[in-house]
Scaffold this motif. Structure first.
Motif, PDB file in Angstrom:
ATOM      1  N   ASP A  27     -40.437 106.332 -93.137  1.00 25.73           N
ATOM      2  CA  ASP A  27     -40.126 105.155 -93.948  1.00 25.73           C
ATOM      3  C   ASP A  27     -41.363 104.299 -94.210  1.00 25.73           C
ATOM      4  OD1 ASP A  27     -40.255 104.346 -91.268  1.00 25.73           O
ATOM      5  OD2 ASP A  27     -38.627 102.900 -91.457  1.00 25.73           O
ATOM      6  N   VAL A  28     -42.289 104.269 -93.256  1.00 26.10           N
ATOM      7  CA  VAL A  28     -43.525 103.501 -93.431  1.00 26.10           C
ATOM      8  C   VAL A  28     -44.371 104.135 -94.536  1.00 26.10           C
ATOM      9  CG1 VAL A  28     -45.658 102.708 -92.344  1.00 26.10           C
ATOM     10  CG2 VAL A  28     -43.507 102.702 -91.044  1.00 26.10           C
ATOM     11  N   ASP A  29     -44.510 105.449 -94.503  1.00 26.75           N
ATOM     12  CA  ASP A  29     -45.292 106.138 -95.532  1.00 26.75           C
ATOM     13  C   ASP A  29     -44.703 105.887 -96.927  1.00 26.75           C
ATOM     14  OD1 ASP A  29     -47.145 107.121 -93.734  1.00 26.75           O
ATOM     15  OD2 ASP A  29     -46.230 109.108 -93.605  1.00 26.75           O
ATOM     16  N   ALA A  30     -43.390 105.946 -97.046  1.00 27.06           N
ATOM     17  CA  ALA A  30     -42.752 105.684 -98.342  1.00 27.06           C
ATOM     18  C   ALA A  30     -42.994 104.236 -98.766  1.00 27.06           C
ATOM     19  CB  ALA A  30     -41.257 105.975 -98.258  1.00 27.06           C
ATOM     20  N   PHE A  38     -52.851  99.718-102.312  1.00 27.10           N
ATOM     21  CA  PHE A  38     -52.925 100.787-101.317  1.00 27.10           C
ATOM     22  C   PHE A  38     -53.695 101.976-101.882  1.00 27.10           C
ATOM     23  CE2 PHE A  38     -51.210 104.790 -99.624  1.00 27.10           C
ATOM     24  CZ  PHE A  38     -51.582 104.651 -98.305  1.00 27.10           C
ATOM     25  N   ILE A  39     -54.636 102.507-101.088  1.00 27.32           N
ATOM     26  CA  ILE A  39     -55.419 103.665-101.516  1.00 27.32           C
ATOM     27  C   ILE A  39     -55.087 104.893-100.674  1.00 27.32           C
ATOM     28  CG2 ILE A  39     -57.739 104.628-101.791  1.00 27.32           C
ATOM     29  CD1 ILE A  39     -58.715 101.743-102.329  1.00 27.32           C
ATOM     30  N   LEU A  40     -55.216 104.780 -99.348  1.00 30.52           N
ATOM     31  CA  LEU A  40     -54.970 105.938 -98.498  1.00 30.52           C
ATOM     32  C   LEU A  40     -54.669 105.517 -97.067  1.00 30.52           C
ATOM     33  CD1 LEU A  40     -57.600 106.620 -96.479  1.00 30.52           C
ATOM     34  CD2 LEU A  40     -58.590 107.325 -98.630  1.00 30.52           C
ATOM     35  N   ARG A  41     -54.121 106.473 -96.316  1.00 25.37           N
ATOM     36  CA  ARG A  41     -53.827 106.277 -94.902  1.00 25.37           C
ATOM     37  C   ARG A  41     -54.246 107.526 -94.143  1.00 25.37           C
ATOM     38  NH1 ARG A  41     -47.943 105.608 -91.871  1.00 25.37           N
ATOM     39  NH2 ARG A  41     -48.772 104.561 -90.019  1.00 25.37           N
ATOM     40  N   ARG A  42     -54.813 107.319 -92.955  1.00 24.92           N
ATOM     41  CA  ARG A  42     -55.173 108.412 -92.063  1.00 24.92           C
ATOM     42  C   ARG A  42     -54.759 108.035 -90.646  1.00 24.92           C
ATOM     43  NH1 ARG A  42     -55.662 110.308 -96.385  1.00 24.92           N
ATOM     44  NH2 ARG A  42     -57.441 111.381 -97.268  1.00 24.92           N
ATOM     45  N   ILE A  43     -54.175 108.982 -89.918  1.00 26.73           N
ATOM     46  CA  ILE A  43     -53.797 108.781 -88.528  1.00 26.73           C
ATOM     47  C   ILE A  43     -54.571 109.797 -87.702  1.00 26.73           C
ATOM     48  CG2 ILE A  43     -51.917 108.913 -86.844  1.00 26.73           C
ATOM     49  CD1 ILE A  43     -50.006 108.129 -89.167  1.00 26.73           C
ATOM     50  N   ILE A  70     -44.696  94.019 -94.087  1.00 28.01           N
ATOM     51  CA  ILE A  70     -44.108  95.244 -93.530  1.00 28.01           C
ATOM     52  C   ILE A  70     -43.186  94.978 -92.341  1.00 28.01           C
ATOM     53  CG2 ILE A  70     -46.007  95.863 -91.994  1.00 28.01           C
ATOM     54  CD1 ILE A  70     -45.466  98.818 -92.988  1.00 28.01           C
ATOM     55  N   MET A  71     -43.531  94.035 -91.492  1.00 27.46           N
ATOM     56  CA  MET A  71     -42.694  93.769 -90.327  1.00 27.46           C
ATOM     57  C   MET A  71     -41.337  93.181 -90.743  1.00 27.46           C
ATOM     58  SD  MET A  71     -44.245  95.002 -87.827  1.00 27.46           S
ATOM     59  CE  MET A  71     -43.480  94.376 -86.359  1.00 27.46           C
ATOM     60  N   SER A  72     -41.322  92.356 -91.773  1.00 24.29           N
ATOM     61  CA  SER A  72     -40.047  91.775 -92.208  1.00 24.29           C
ATOM     62  C   SER A  72     -39.246  92.748 -93.070  1.00 24.29           C
ATOM     63  CB  SER A  72     -40.280  90.466 -92.956  1.00 24.29           C
ATOM     64  OG  SER A  72     -41.015  90.698 -94.139  1.00 24.29           O
ATOM     65  N   GLU A  73     -39.929  93.655 -93.748  1.00 30.84           N
ATOM     66  CA  GLU A  73     -39.222  94.584 -94.630  1.00 30.84           C
ATOM     67  C   GLU A  73     -38.795  95.864 -93.927  1.00 30.84           C
ATOM     68  OE1 GLU A  73     -41.095  95.105 -98.457  1.00 30.84           O
ATOM     69  OE2 GLU A  73     -41.580  92.969 -98.574  1.00 30.84           O
ATOM     70  N   HIS A  80     -41.637 101.540 -84.597  1.00 27.58           N
ATOM     71  CA  HIS A  80     -41.920 100.481 -83.626  1.00 27.58           C
ATOM     72  C   HIS A  80     -41.687 100.947 -82.185  1.00 27.58           C
ATOM     73  CE1 HIS A  80     -42.432  97.901 -87.027  1.00 27.58           C
ATOM     74  NE2 HIS A  80     -41.169  98.011 -87.388  1.00 27.58           N
ATOM     75  N   ALA A  81     -40.680 101.777 -81.986  1.00 28.72           N
ATOM     76  CA  ALA A  81     -40.351 102.254 -80.635  1.00 28.72           C
ATOM     77  C   ALA A  81     -41.319 103.317 -80.126  1.00 28.72           C
ATOM     78  CB  ALA A  81     -38.928 102.801 -80.614  1.00 28.72           C
TER      79      ALA A  81
END
Length: 100
Positions: A27-30, A38-43, A70-73, A80-81
């Motif tokens: 859901d975060v990625d979406a 937003f450009i990119l994300r890497r983990i 993001i925290m409110s949405e 988070h868990a």
């Protein structure tokens, strides 16, 4: 250069793996595809078990706005868990040099 790098480091909740964390990010990625800038994300995961979650934004302002939303949405996101919240270190900084 106006881009900004958001870097969050943390350890995973006890008993969880990086695969669990990535799976919990659906859901975060979406959601990340929606905010402006937003450009990119890497983990990444270090050999010491620390996770590095990096996001590149068109500007620090856009990244900060998204971070505040993001925290409110996504308050009920399973992500988070998966995080040991006591270990979280977060920052967003303007880029001063880039290559590529």
């Amino acid at each position: 250069m106006s881009e900004a790098m958001e870097i969050t480091t943390f350890q995973l909740a006890k008993g969880l793996t990086i695969k669990d964390f990535v799976a919990a990010n659906t859901d975060v990625d979406a959601w990340l595809r929606k905010p402006p800038g937003f450009i990119l994300r890497r983990i990444c995961e270090g050999s010491d078990g620390w996770v590095i979650d990096m996001l590149l934004w068109k500007s620090a302002r856009e990244g900060q706005r998204a971070a505040s939303r993001i925290m409110s949405e996504l308050p009920d996101s399973p992500v988070h868990a998966t995080i040991d919240q006591a270990t979280v270190d977060w920052s967003i900084q303007s880029c001063r040099h880039g290559l590529g």
